[in-house]
Structure formats: C-alpha cells, structure tokens
Design an enzyme around this catalytic site. Structure first.
Site, short mmCIF file in Angstrom:
data_model
loop_
_atom_site.label_atom_id
_atom_site.label_comp_id
_atom_site.label_asym_id
_atom_site.label_seq_id
_atom_site.Cartn_x
_atom_site.Cartn_y
_atom_site.Cartn_z
N CYS A 179 0.82 -1.21 0.00
CA CYS A 179 0.00 0.00 0.00
C CYS A 179 0.86 1.26 0.00
O CYS A 179 2.04 1.23 0.34
CB CYS A 179 -0.87 0.07 1.27
SG CYS A 179 -1.98 -1.31 1.54
N CYS A 195 -2.74 -3.00 -3.28
CA CYS A 195 -3.99 -2.74 -2.58
C CYS A 195 -5.01 -2.12 -3.55
O CYS A 195 -4.68 -1.21 -4.31
CB CYS A 195 -3.73 -1.78 -1.42
SG CYS A 195 -5.20 -1.16 -0.59
N CYS A 210 -5.99 1.88 -2.14
CA CYS A 210 -5.17 3.07 -2.37
C CYS A 210 -4.46 3.05 -3.72
O CYS A 210 -3.81 4.02 -4.09
CB CYS A 210 -4.15 3.23 -1.25
SG CYS A 210 -2.89 1.92 -1.18
N CYS A 243 -2.64 5.16 2.75
CA CYS A 243 -3.82 4.31 2.57
C CYS A 243 -4.75 4.43 3.77
O CYS A 243 -4.30 4.38 4.92
CB CYS A 243 -3.39 2.85 2.38
SG CYS A 243 -4.78 1.73 2.09
#
Length: 344
Positions: free
Chosen positions: A33, A64, A67, A37
């Site tokens: 991420c 992810c 994000c 995030c």
C-alpha cells in the site's frame, strides 16, 4: 529510504507526503500500500518497506485495491480520502472544499475518474453508515440521525429510504431477513441474509439498489429488518479474503430468486473461476440457448448477488469491458485483482 521508525510513524499518520517515496508491504495479508492508505494499519513487525511497486511485486506482494499504489492517484484524492477516513462522520460541503483551497468541480471530477463517485457522495454514504450502525444496535431514531450528522429527521429518513427503498421505521423489529452494511476496498455493500443464505449483496451506490430491495421485500413478504446473521458475518470474512488476494471463491450459501432461465444463467456465472472471463455468447451456449444472448445479458443485469454470482466476469466477444451495474471502473479492478489468483 527513511528509517523504519520514520516510515512507520508516517504510515500511522497516513502522511501523503510519502506517496512516491515509499510503499509498505504487509506480511499478514500479502498486500502492499501507499503510506497514506485509509485501511486499518498493521502491526509494526508485519511491515516491509519498498522504494517502488516493482520491488514490492518482486517480493511477492499484491497491490492494494483501496489506495492503488501502482496507479497515479492525484494528491488531492489521496489527501481528501485520508481526511474522510480519519473523520467519516464529518459533514462535508462544497464550501468546506473551497475553504481548503480546492475547486469543488475539480474534486468532483477527480473522484469520479478514480473512484467512480464524487467526494461528497462518499462523505454522505459514510455518514449514513454511522446512522445505520446506531439503528442496527437498537438505538433511537434521533440518535441515528445525530450520529449521521443530518440536520433533520426527514432528511435522514429520505436518505435512508433512497438507499434501502424503505423508511428506517419500516425496518425495525422482528424480521425473517436482516440487512447490514459491509465495507470493502471498492466501496460499501448492503448484505441481506437470513440464518441459512445470502439473498442480496450490492454496492450501495448502485442506482437500482432501492428498487431491488423493494422487490426482495415483496418476495419476502415485507419482512426485512436491520441487523445481521451468521451468514452476514461469513460473507464479510469471505469478502475480506477475496480483496486480500487469498481466496477468490466466495463460496457462500445463496438464495437465487428469479425465473428458471435467470437462475440457470446465475448458476453458470458461479461456475466461472476467478481469473477467467466469458463472453455473453459463450454463456448463452453454455446453458444450451446459443441465440439467447440478449436474454443472458438481461439476466446478468438482474443479478442481486454481486461478486458471489460474478457477473463482472462476463465481457464482450471482442474482449471489451461491457456494462456493469456496479460501474465499469469496479469491473476493471475486479478482473485485474482476479488475474492475481494464478488461473489462466
């Protein structure tokens, strides 16, 4: 790269200033991420740090979906998304955005491009979620209205009815089916289940959701209330595994409410593995009706169990991303996610 302590402090602060400088890989989920995030933060000892997405992927981590660490998310989207995650009950307005030095039309355009909905719509849904939680836990209507930061009871009732197809008082008390909210990286979902099966799972911003809920209410004799069952909990856990990239099956008990033709189409959709796609023509041939392509497409559109009955895995014959009630942006991200399951 900065040292571990500085990176972890930036992660906890959701500091957008580190976007483009470092990424975090979470060993407990296998996901990497941005440090900004909005997802819940991992333990310090579950973090690995990378300079770029290529290094994170090389180490075996998946991006992810919340994000989008590999995408070019504008700083404005990241900053406002973090602000919304930090205070989901805040009542945002265009005047607030202007006061922060942002042009509301620019904010609206960027959020729709990258998240499929506007920032103010996201904020309104987050507030309504707070009110729904209060009602689900048996709270008073006035408390739900205040938790959702609505000025008037009528405004809260209208917003609730637009989402659920029923006013909140109509969903209080004993009921055979229970409705509750499930958060996912692609937005909130409404799940309706009884003690044995899942009857509906839809993204909250689907335009046909209130109509579908009213139709389900008629089928169920009007007995839909607020709350959750063990099936709801099971669905939430399965969705978490799905979006974490660890299990694409979403093997849940479901109740398919439709015509025999629709039910046959939905059952064939369930047979498509994660990581694969079918065209409408292939789906029609698979159920023994090769000329019923339009009817198959209509059955896809009538599906009330998003992801579990994976109508997003149906694409055009030429490979194009055809219509999806949850939004083409979601369809693209779901197919991209499922490619990571290693099925070819």
């Amino acid at each position: 790269m900065p040292d571990h302590d500085d990176l972890y402090a930036a992660l906890l602060a959701r500091d957008p200033g580190y976007d483009g400088r470092a990424l975090v890989g979470v060993t407990s989920t296998g996901i990497f991420c941005r440090l900004s995030c909005p997802a819940r933060k991992p333990r310090r000892d579950n973090c690995r740090w990378f300079a770029d997405a290529a290094a994170a992927r090389a180490a075996g981590f998946r991006p992810c979906l919340r994000c989008r660490p590999e995408g070019q998310v504008p700083p404005l989207v990241a900053t406002l998304g973090a602000a919304l995650a930090a205070d989901p009950a805040r009542r945002w307005s265009e005047a607030d955005l202007t006061a922060l030095g942002h042009d509301p039309s620019t904010v609206r355009r960027l959020f729709r491009q990258h998240l499929g909905t506007s920032f103010l719509q996201l904020a309104r849904a987050a507030r309504l979620r707070a009110g729904l939680t209060t009602l689900t836990q048996g709270g008073r209507m006035i408390d739900a209205q205040l938790d959702a930061r609505f000025d008037s009871a009528s405004g809260f009732r209208q917003a609730f009815a637009r989402l659920f197809g029923h006013a909140p008082h109509q969903m209080r008390g004993a009921a055979d089916l229970r409705a509750d909210w499930i958060d996912t990286p692609l937005g909130g979902m409404i799940a309706i289940a009884d003690d044995d099966a899942l009857h509906l799972l839809e993204f909250t911003d689907r335009k046909a959701l209130p109509q579908g809920l009213r139709r389900l209410s008629v089928m169920a004799g009007g007995r839909i209330g607020l709350g959750r069952t063990a099936v709801t909990d099971r669905a939430e856990a399965a969705l978490a595994r799905f979006f974490a990239g660890s299990d694409g099956r979403l093997d849940l008990p479901v109740r398919l409410r439709g015509t025999p033709f629709q039910t046959r189409v939905w059952q064939e959709l369930q047979a498509i593995p994660a990581g694969r796609t079918r065209s409408y023509a292939q789906l029609a041939a698979a159920i023994g009706h090769p000329t019923a392509v339009r009817a198959v497409a209509a059955a896809n559109g009538a599906n009330r169990l998003a992801l579990v009955v994976p109508c997003h895995r149906v694409i055009g014959t030429d490979g194009s991303m055809t219509g999806y009630a949850g939004g083409l942006w979601r369809k693209e991200r779901l197919i991209a996610l499922e490619r990571g399951y290693g099925i070819t």
